[in-house]
Motif scaffolding. Structure first.
Motif, short mmCIF file in Angstrom:
data_model
loop_
_atom_site.label_atom_id
_atom_site.label_comp_id
_atom_site.label_asym_id
_atom_site.label_seq_id
_atom_site.Cartn_x
_atom_site.Cartn_y
_atom_site.Cartn_z
N TYR A 125 21.80 13.31 0.05
CA TYR A 125 20.43 12.86 0.30
C TYR A 125 20.38 11.95 1.52
O TYR A 125 21.29 11.14 1.76
N THR A 126 19.28 12.05 2.24
CA THR A 126 18.95 11.09 3.29
C THR A 126 17.58 10.50 2.96
O THR A 126 16.62 11.24 2.70
N ASP A 127 17.49 9.17 2.95
CA ASP A 127 16.25 8.47 2.61
C ASP A 127 15.78 8.82 1.21
O ASP A 127 14.58 9.03 0.98
N LEU A 128 16.69 8.87 0.26
CA LEU A 128 16.31 9.08 -1.13
C LEU A 128 15.53 7.87 -1.63
O LEU A 128 15.95 6.72 -1.45
N GLN A 129 14.39 8.10 -2.25
CA GLN A 129 13.59 6.99 -2.77
C GLN A 129 14.19 6.46 -4.06
O GLN A 129 14.47 7.22 -4.99
N VAL A 130 14.40 5.16 -4.11
CA VAL A 130 14.98 4.50 -5.28
C VAL A 130 14.14 3.28 -5.63
O VAL A 130 13.35 2.79 -4.81
N THR A 131 14.33 2.78 -6.84
CA THR A 131 13.64 1.57 -7.28
C THR A 131 14.50 0.35 -6.95
O THR A 131 15.65 0.27 -7.36
N VAL A 132 13.94 -0.56 -6.18
CA VAL A 132 14.62 -1.79 -5.80
C VAL A 132 14.01 -2.94 -6.59
O VAL A 132 12.78 -3.13 -6.57
N ILE A 133 14.84 -3.71 -7.30
CA ILE A 133 14.36 -4.82 -8.11
C ILE A 133 14.16 -6.04 -7.23
O ILE A 133 15.08 -6.46 -6.51
N ALA A 180 16.99 4.72 0.03
CA ALA A 180 18.40 4.38 -0.17
C ALA A 180 19.29 4.83 0.97
O ALA A 180 20.50 4.94 0.81
N GLY A 181 18.71 5.08 2.14
CA GLY A 181 19.55 5.51 3.26
C GLY A 181 20.22 6.83 2.93
O GLY A 181 19.56 7.86 2.84
N LYS A 182 21.53 6.81 2.72
CA LYS A 182 22.26 8.02 2.38
C LYS A 182 22.90 7.88 1.01
O LYS A 182 23.50 6.87 0.68
N VAL A 183 22.76 8.92 0.20
CA VAL A 183 23.32 8.96 -1.16
C VAL A 183 23.97 10.31 -1.37
O VAL A 183 23.41 11.35 -1.00
N VAL A 184 25.15 10.29 -1.97
CA VAL A 184 25.84 11.53 -2.34
C VAL A 184 25.97 11.58 -3.86
O VAL A 184 26.44 10.62 -4.48
N ILE A 185 25.53 12.67 -4.44
CA ILE A 185 25.63 12.88 -5.89
C ILE A 185 26.42 14.15 -6.12
O ILE A 185 26.06 15.22 -5.61
N LYS A 186 27.49 14.04 -6.87
CA LYS A 186 28.31 15.22 -7.16
C LYS A 186 28.74 15.18 -8.61
O LYS A 186 28.79 14.12 -9.24
N ASN A 191 27.67 1.25 -4.13
CA ASN A 191 27.14 1.12 -5.49
C ASN A 191 26.71 2.47 -6.04
O ASN A 191 26.48 3.44 -5.31
N ARG A 192 26.60 2.54 -7.35
CA ARG A 192 26.08 3.74 -8.01
C ARG A 192 24.57 3.63 -8.16
O ARG A 192 24.01 2.52 -8.21
N LEU A 193 23.91 4.76 -8.26
CA LEU A 193 22.48 4.76 -8.55
C LEU A 193 22.23 4.16 -9.92
O LEU A 193 23.07 4.25 -10.82
N GLY A 194 21.05 3.58 -10.09
CA GLY A 194 20.69 3.02 -11.38
C GLY A 194 20.51 4.09 -12.43
O GLY A 194 20.11 5.23 -12.13
N TYR A 235 25.66 10.78 -26.44
CA TYR A 235 26.51 9.71 -25.92
C TYR A 235 26.37 9.64 -24.41
O TYR A 235 26.24 10.66 -23.74
N SER A 236 26.39 8.42 -23.89
CA SER A 236 26.53 8.23 -22.45
C SER A 236 27.45 7.04 -22.22
O SER A 236 27.47 6.08 -23.00
N SER A 237 28.21 7.09 -21.14
CA SER A 237 29.12 6.01 -20.81
C SER A 237 28.34 4.87 -20.15
O SER A 237 27.12 4.94 -19.95
N THR A 238 29.06 3.82 -19.78
CA THR A 238 28.44 2.64 -19.18
C THR A 238 27.71 2.99 -17.88
O THR A 238 28.19 3.80 -17.08
N PHE A 239 26.55 2.40 -17.70
CA PHE A 239 25.80 2.59 -16.46
C PHE A 239 25.09 1.28 -16.11
O PHE A 239 25.02 0.35 -16.93
N PHE A 240 24.57 1.22 -14.91
CA PHE A 240 23.85 0.04 -14.45
C PHE A 240 22.35 0.29 -14.51
O PHE A 240 21.88 1.40 -14.26
N SER A 241 21.63 -0.77 -14.82
CA SER A 241 20.18 -0.63 -14.94
C SER A 241 19.50 -0.39 -13.60
O SER A 241 18.45 0.24 -13.54
N SER A 242 20.10 -0.88 -12.52
CA SER A 242 19.51 -0.69 -11.19
C SER A 242 20.63 -0.48 -10.18
O SER A 242 21.82 -0.57 -10.49
N ILE A 243 20.25 -0.25 -8.94
CA ILE A 243 21.22 -0.03 -7.88
C ILE A 243 21.94 -1.31 -7.48
O ILE A 243 22.90 -1.25 -6.70
N ASN A 244 21.53 -2.46 -8.02
CA ASN A 244 22.21 -3.71 -7.69
C ASN A 244 23.63 -3.75 -8.27
O ASN A 244 24.50 -4.44 -7.76
#
Length: 211
Positions: free
Chosen positions: A28-36, A52-58, A98-101, A132-141
């Motif tokens: 992604y380029t310029d992916l829209q994300v939520t910033v706290i 989010a500038g550049k983001v890679v999701i695989k 960082n990982r996406l929220g 089930y889901s493993s640990t994740f972050f609430s936001s991109i912070n």
């Protein structure tokens, strides 16, 4: 965004076993994300939309569905996701790496159901499902406070259906272990954070009519 995906869909043993698999890569380029953002520590934080500038999701996804005998169904899916921010600066904070929220690396869902006639053409179907889901972050912070120790839920259900399939009633129970599942956490300086939770153990019934 550039998206690449390869996969396969298969059926075995006279369609009693289905297995699907896929691999994906998205740039992604310029992916829209939520910033706290925090205006005043005395008030809850709020989210704004940013790029989010550049983001890679695989990652990879697997899906299986099996019918060992008539009426008995076993099903499940698994997803592995690696989301990585390549470029993003918020204020003076560089969030690259960082990982996406709300993006756990591992998620799976498994369940089984059994349907049978109970007399007079009426049918009953029972099911058990686990998420089930493993640990994740609430936001991109990706701060320690905003780390959520995964989600887990055991759900049960029993559906009764009339002979003409027009009426059905579904008795269900969700989060049967009454686990305290955190939905979101927002970090606030000097106040740790604000958290919201998913519902506790819940029971209910749903009546349906098809015409």
């Amino acid at each position: 965004a550039w998206n690449y995906e390869v996969g396969m869909k298969t059926e075995w043993f006279d369609r009693r076993l289905r297995f699907n698999a896929s691999l994906f890569y998205t740039d992604y380029t310029d992916l829209q994300v939520t910033v706290i953002r925090i205006v005043d520590p005395a008030f809850p934080p709020f989210g704004t939309t940013g790029n989010a500038g550049k983001v890679v999701i695989k990652g990879a996804e697997l899906e299986v569905n099996a019918i060992p005998v008539d009426g008995w169904n076993i099903y499940g899916n698994y997803a592995y996701t690696d989301s990585n921010i390549k470029e993003l600066v918020v204020g003076t904070t560089d969030l690259a790496g960082n990982r996406l929220g709300r993006s756990p690396k591992h998620k799976f869902f498994v369940g089984t159901s059994y349907e049978t006639e109970i007399g007079g053409g009426y049918k009953a179907a029972a099911r058990v499902e686990y998420t089930y889901s493993s640990t994740f972050f609430s936001s991109i912070n990706n701060t320690e406070v905003e780390a959520i120790n995964g989600l887990r839920s055991l759900d049960l259900g029993l559906t009764l259906t009339t002979p003409d399939d027009k009426w059905s009633i579904d008795f269900w129970g969700k989060n049967m272990t009454d686990r305290l599942n955190i939905n979101t956490i927002s970090e606030v300086p000097l106040r740790d954070g604000y958290a919201s939770f998913l519902p506790p153990r819940t029971f209910g019934a749903t009546l349906r009519f098809r015409y």
